[in-house]
Motif scaffolding. Structure first.
Motif, PDB file in Angstrom:
ATOM      1  N   ASP A 141     -47.577  35.209  34.934  1.00  0.00           N
ATOM      2  CA  ASP A 141     -47.035  36.415  35.585  1.00  0.00           C
ATOM      3  C   ASP A 141     -48.137  37.066  36.414  1.00  0.00           C
ATOM      4  OD1 ASP A 141     -45.852  38.781  36.355  1.00  0.00           O
ATOM      5  OD2 ASP A 141     -45.711  39.628  34.320  1.00  0.00           O
ATOM      6  N   PHE A 142     -48.390  36.513  37.592  1.00  0.00           N
ATOM      7  CA  PHE A 142     -49.516  36.978  38.397  1.00  0.00           C
ATOM      8  C   PHE A 142     -49.350  38.425  38.840  1.00  0.00           C
ATOM      9  CE2 PHE A 142     -50.446  32.354  39.962  1.00  0.00           C
ATOM     10  CZ  PHE A 142     -50.794  32.007  38.670  1.00  0.00           C
ATOM     11  N   GLU A 143     -48.140  38.844  39.147  1.00  0.00           N
ATOM     12  CA  GLU A 143     -47.917  40.242  39.548  1.00  0.00           C
ATOM     13  C   GLU A 143     -48.204  41.184  38.385  1.00  0.00           C
ATOM     14  OE1 GLU A 143     -47.479  41.636  42.375  1.00  0.00           O
ATOM     15  OE2 GLU A 143     -47.046  39.912  43.666  1.00  0.00           O
ATOM     16  N   GLY A 144     -47.779  40.799  37.198  1.00  0.00           N
ATOM     17  CA  GLY A 144     -48.055  41.609  36.010  1.00  0.00           C
ATOM     18  C   GLY A 144     -49.545  41.692  35.726  1.00  0.00           C
ATOM     19  N   ILE A 145     -50.237  40.575  35.925  1.00  0.00           N
ATOM     20  CA  ILE A 145     -51.691  40.547  35.735  1.00  0.00           C
ATOM     21  C   ILE A 145     -52.363  41.457  36.764  1.00  0.00           C
ATOM     22  CG2 ILE A 145     -53.740  39.070  35.938  1.00  0.00           C
ATOM     23  CD1 ILE A 145     -51.951  36.810  34.684  1.00  0.00           C
ATOM     24  N   LYS A 146     -51.907  41.382  38.013  1.00  0.00           N
ATOM     25  CA  LYS A 146     -52.474  42.236  39.069  1.00  0.00           C
ATOM     26  C   LYS A 146     -52.355  43.713  38.678  1.00  0.00           C
ATOM     27  CE  LYS A 146     -51.627  43.908  43.756  1.00  0.00           C
ATOM     28  NZ  LYS A 146     -50.889  43.762  45.029  1.00  0.00           N
ATOM     29  N   LYS A 147     -51.193  44.100  38.224  1.00  0.00           N
ATOM     30  CA  LYS A 147     -50.962  45.503  37.857  1.00  0.00           C
ATOM     31  C   LYS A 147     -51.961  45.959  36.795  1.00  0.00           C
ATOM     32  CE  LYS A 147     -47.385  48.635  36.190  1.00  0.00           C
ATOM     33  NZ  LYS A 147     -46.112  48.754  35.463  1.00  0.00           N
ATOM     34  N   GLN A 148     -52.163  45.121  35.775  1.00  0.00           N
ATOM     35  CA  GLN A 148     -53.077  45.498  34.692  1.00  0.00           C
ATOM     36  C   GLN A 148     -54.531  45.475  35.148  1.00  0.00           C
ATOM     37  OE1 GLN A 148     -52.428  46.651  31.566  1.00  0.00           O
ATOM     38  NE2 GLN A 148     -50.279  46.701  32.218  1.00  0.00           N
ATOM     39  N   VAL A 149     -54.891  44.546  36.006  1.00  0.00           N
ATOM     40  CA  VAL A 149     -56.262  44.468  36.527  1.00  0.00           C
ATOM     41  C   VAL A 149     -56.613  45.752  37.281  1.00  0.00           C
ATOM     42  CG1 VAL A 149     -57.684  43.318  38.303  1.00  0.00           C
ATOM     43  CG2 VAL A 149     -56.481  41.954  36.586  1.00  0.00           C
ATOM     44  N   ILE A 150     -55.675  46.221  38.085  1.00  0.00           N
ATOM     45  CA  ILE A 150     -55.908  47.458  38.855  1.00  0.00           C
ATOM     46  C   ILE A 150     -55.918  48.668  37.929  1.00  0.00           C
ATOM     47  CG2 ILE A 150     -54.928  48.978  40.616  1.00  0.00           C
ATOM     48  CD1 ILE A 150     -53.893  46.349  41.992  1.00  0.00           C
ATOM     49  N   GLU A 151     -54.911  48.719  37.060  1.00  0.00           N
ATOM     50  CA  GLU A 151     -54.772  49.874  36.153  1.00  0.00           C
ATOM     51  C   GLU A 151     -55.959  50.005  35.201  1.00  0.00           C
ATOM     52  OE1 GLU A 151     -51.717  50.749  32.629  1.00  0.00           O
ATOM     53  OE2 GLU A 151     -50.713  50.463  34.562  1.00  0.00           O
ATOM     54  N   LYS A 152     -56.446  48.874  34.682  1.00  0.00           N
ATOM     55  CA  LYS A 152     -57.520  48.893  33.675  1.00  0.00           C
ATOM     56  C   LYS A 152     -58.914  48.791  34.316  1.00  0.00           C
ATOM     57  CE  LYS A 152     -54.776  48.618  29.909  1.00  0.00           C
ATOM     58  NZ  LYS A 152     -53.445  48.819  30.455  1.00  0.00           N
ATOM     59  N   LYS A 153     -58.956  48.774  35.657  1.00  0.00           N
ATOM     60  CA  LYS A 153     -60.232  48.688  36.379  1.00  0.00           C
ATOM     61  C   LYS A 153     -61.053  47.466  35.938  1.00  0.00           C
ATOM     62  CE  LYS A 153     -60.686  53.631  37.466  1.00  0.00           C
ATOM     63  NZ  LYS A 153     -59.330  54.044  37.090  1.00  0.00           N
ATOM     64  N   ILE A 154     -60.383  46.341  35.871  1.00  0.00           N
ATOM     65  CA  ILE A 154     -61.029  45.102  35.441  1.00  0.00           C
ATOM     66  C   ILE A 154     -61.831  44.514  36.602  1.00  0.00           C
ATOM     67  CG2 ILE A 154     -60.484  42.681  34.846  1.00  0.00           C
ATOM     68  CD1 ILE A 154     -58.177  44.049  33.087  1.00  0.00           C
ATOM     69  N   GLU A 155     -63.044  44.063  36.291  1.00  0.00           N
ATOM     70  CA  GLU A 155     -63.947  43.517  37.328  1.00  0.00           C
ATOM     71  C   GLU A 155     -64.168  42.020  37.192  1.00  0.00           C
ATOM     72  OE1 GLU A 155     -67.469  46.252  38.085  1.00  0.00           O
ATOM     73  OE2 GLU A 155     -66.605  47.124  36.267  1.00  0.00           O
ATOM     74  N   LEU A 156     -63.898  41.460  36.012  1.00  0.00           N
ATOM     75  CA  LEU A 156     -64.098  40.023  35.783  1.00  0.00           C
ATOM     76  C   LEU A 156     -62.888  39.462  35.040  1.00  0.00           C
ATOM     77  CD1 LEU A 156     -65.805  37.355  35.522  1.00  0.00           C
ATOM     78  CD2 LEU A 156     -66.792  38.337  33.435  1.00  0.00           C
ATOM     79  N   VAL A 157     -62.331  38.366  35.566  1.00  0.00           N
ATOM     80  CA  VAL A 157     -61.203  37.677  34.922  1.00  0.00           C
ATOM     81  C   VAL A 157     -61.647  36.266  34.557  1.00  0.00           C
ATOM     82  CG1 VAL A 157     -58.843  36.815  35.210  1.00  0.00           C
ATOM     83  CG2 VAL A 157     -59.488  39.031  36.181  1.00  0.00           C
ATOM     84  N   VAL A 158     -61.491  35.912  33.299  1.00  0.00           N
ATOM     85  CA  VAL A 158     -61.831  34.572  32.813  1.00  0.00           C
ATOM     86  C   VAL A 158     -60.524  33.878  32.443  1.00  0.00           C
ATOM     87  CG1 VAL A 158     -63.136  33.236  31.119  1.00  0.00           C
ATOM     88  CG2 VAL A 158     -64.028  35.450  31.918  1.00  0.00           C
ATOM     89  N   VAL A 159     -60.206  32.792  33.149  1.00  0.00           N
ATOM     90  CA  VAL A 159     -58.933  32.104  32.917  1.00  0.00           C
ATOM     91  C   VAL A 159     -59.151  31.002  31.887  1.00  0.00           C
ATOM     92  CG1 VAL A 159     -56.987  30.923  33.979  1.00  0.00           C
ATOM     93  CG2 VAL A 159     -58.312  32.590  35.318  1.00  0.00           C
ATOM     94  N   GLY A 160     -58.487  31.124  30.742  1.00  0.00           N
ATOM     95  CA  GLY A 160     -58.659  30.152  29.660  1.00  0.00           C
ATOM     96  C   GLY A 160     -57.879  28.866  29.856  1.00  0.00           C
ATOM     97  N   PRO A 161     -56.534  28.909  29.931  1.00  0.00           N
ATOM     98  CA  PRO A 161     -55.728  27.686  29.979  1.00  0.00           C
ATOM     99  C   PRO A 161     -55.569  27.122  31.389  1.00  0.00           C
ATOM    100  CG  PRO A 161     -54.301  29.595  29.747  1.00  0.00           C
ATOM    101  CD  PRO A 161     -55.714  30.116  29.773  1.00  0.00           C
TER     102      PRO A 161
END
Length: 427
Positions: free
Chosen positions: A50-70
């Motif tokens: 759910d890339f759109e859902g991830i985008k929303k949380q990244v912006i909302e939570k002020k995330i600076e680094l994303v580590v993709v596991g699977p």
């Protein structure tokens, strides 16, 4: 900085465990996570696709680094999604784009890549539903045993080793005509069987430079002495004694360097993990497969042996400065034993309460959650692979003893684990 790990298994719990120790980590999030990650991070109820859902949380939570596991979000193009979005372009992301992810997403693509760049690998031919008859004829011409591989992602279960020609013919027809592996099996590789010892080598790369991480050996079959069906992995050990200095130099020269150079020559940027599944045949390395992320359960033995600050390595990867870093490896052994639900990798039950975990905390053992959930304050099973119990020791033997001591304390209805992990490589 605020960091998001995408995924829900033992790999992601291990990454969360390590990242949470970094002085560079402020708030840690895992999407969707499991009951283990909930103890050290904030779980976010998001589908990794759910890339759109991830985008929303990244912006909302002020995330600076994303580590993709699977692998699935990488093959689906999560990096491409971030790079194409003005609000996300500045985010550091660990994992290749869609094109680079084809090294795992398509066995046909990766085999052709290896051939182009003279990377040692088994001979293979690819067949489809339309060329089934040619495939059946080809099986008549080649020696057995033979390996059949579904081209696409099949959760680690799309590889069959067939001992007899008739068995291979039946399997090929099941894969192509009966769509045994769905979309993943629309193309099937018939591959030469390599007789040797399997191991995995892990590389972190920014597309130009690379660091070779500790090697590992995992155990895929459900049954002891490597019998029965393939699984996502029943255990792992690190280091692996067959990966001596001379062998690892061959791996670096013939596989790692040629792979990184090949990606550059083909204009494929690659920032993240490269997992190289190898077979040591008569002293030499042959590539069985590439993965474009860390393996599971290998992560549970590789990451505990890395002494570096993982976030520091990730940031260097993201900005193309990996040449400034070197890897520091703990000179101890790590082993992990995976505990699974009864019936796995076929039909299994979920929702059984887990007991005994509170007795397992020691300095040299860690329990990484894979398929768990918390209900009414109690831990329950929520997947096929449930827990991975990692031990550290001055030798593989000592580490395995510690893993199994803790495994025996943990219980739920119909739990199962292999009792022979690592026995083939203990010196």
């Amino acid at each position: 900085m605020n960091i998001l790990i995408i995924g829900s298994g033992g790999r992601e719990h291990t990454l969360a465990w390590k990242i949470s120790q970094s002085a560079l980590c402020n708030q840690l999030y895992v999407a969707p996570g499991n009951a283990g990650t909930a103890g050290m991070a904030h779980n976010l109820p998001l589908d990794p696709l759910d890339f759109e859902g991830i985008k929303k949380q990244v912006i909302e939570k002020k995330i600076e680094l994303v580590v993709v596991g699977p692998e699935a979000p990488l093959v689906a193009g999560i990096r491409d999604f971030f790079e194409a979005d003005e609000e996300l372009q500045h985010i550091h992301l660990i994992g290749p784009g869609k094109e680079g992810a084809q090294l795992e997403g398509s066995k046909d693509f990766s085999k052709a890549f290896m051939v182009r760049h003279k990377i040692p690998t088994a001979r293979a031919k690819t067949f489809t539903k339309e060329t089934l008859e040619e495939g059946l004829n080809y099986l008549e011409e080649i020696p057995t045993p033979v390996v059949l591989k579904a081209d696409g992602l099949a959760a680690g279960k799309g590889v069959l080793i067939c001992q007899q020609t008739d068995e291979a013919k039946d399997a090929l027809q099941e894969m192509l005509m009966q769509e045994k592996f769905g979309e993943a099996g629309k193309k099937v590789l018939i591959e030469e069987y390599l007789d040797g010892t399997e191991l995995s080598v892990f590389v972190l790369t920014d597309g130009k430079d690379y660091l070779i991480l500790p090697e590992a050996k995992d155990y895929k079959r459900i049954g002891e002495k490597d019998t029965g069906l393939n699984t996502g992995g029943m255990g792992a050990v690190s280091p692996v004694h067959i990966a001596d200095k001379d062998f690892m130099q061959m791996v670096e020269d013939r596989v790692v360097k040629r792979t990184i150079t090949g990606l550059q020559q083909e204009g494929i940027p690659f920032m993240g993990f490269l997992f190289i599944g190898l077979m040591k045949v008569k002293g030499e390395p042959f590539v069985i497969e590439y993965n474009v992320r860390m393996g599971d359960p290998e992560t549970e033995v590789v990451i505990p042996r890395i002494e570096n600050d993982l976030v520091d390595l990730f940031l260097a990867t993201s900005i193309g400065k990996l040449h400034e870093k070197e890897i520091h490896t703990l000179q101890r052994a790590a082993t992990t034993v995976v505990m699974v639900a009864g019936g796995y990798p076929e039909a299994y039950e979920k929702g059984h309460p887990i007991s005994g975990l509170e007795e397992t905390a020691t300095e040299d053992t860690m329990v990484f959650h894979a398929g768990t959930t918390e209900k009414d304050g109690k831990l329950h099973t929520n997947g096929g692979r449930v827990l991975a119990v990692t031990g550290l020791g001055d030798s593989l033997k000592e580490a395995l003893e510690k893993s199994y001591q803790q495994v025996e304390k943990i219980n739920w209805k119909n739990r199962y684990y292999r009792r022979d992990i690592g026995q083939d490589v203990i010196l």
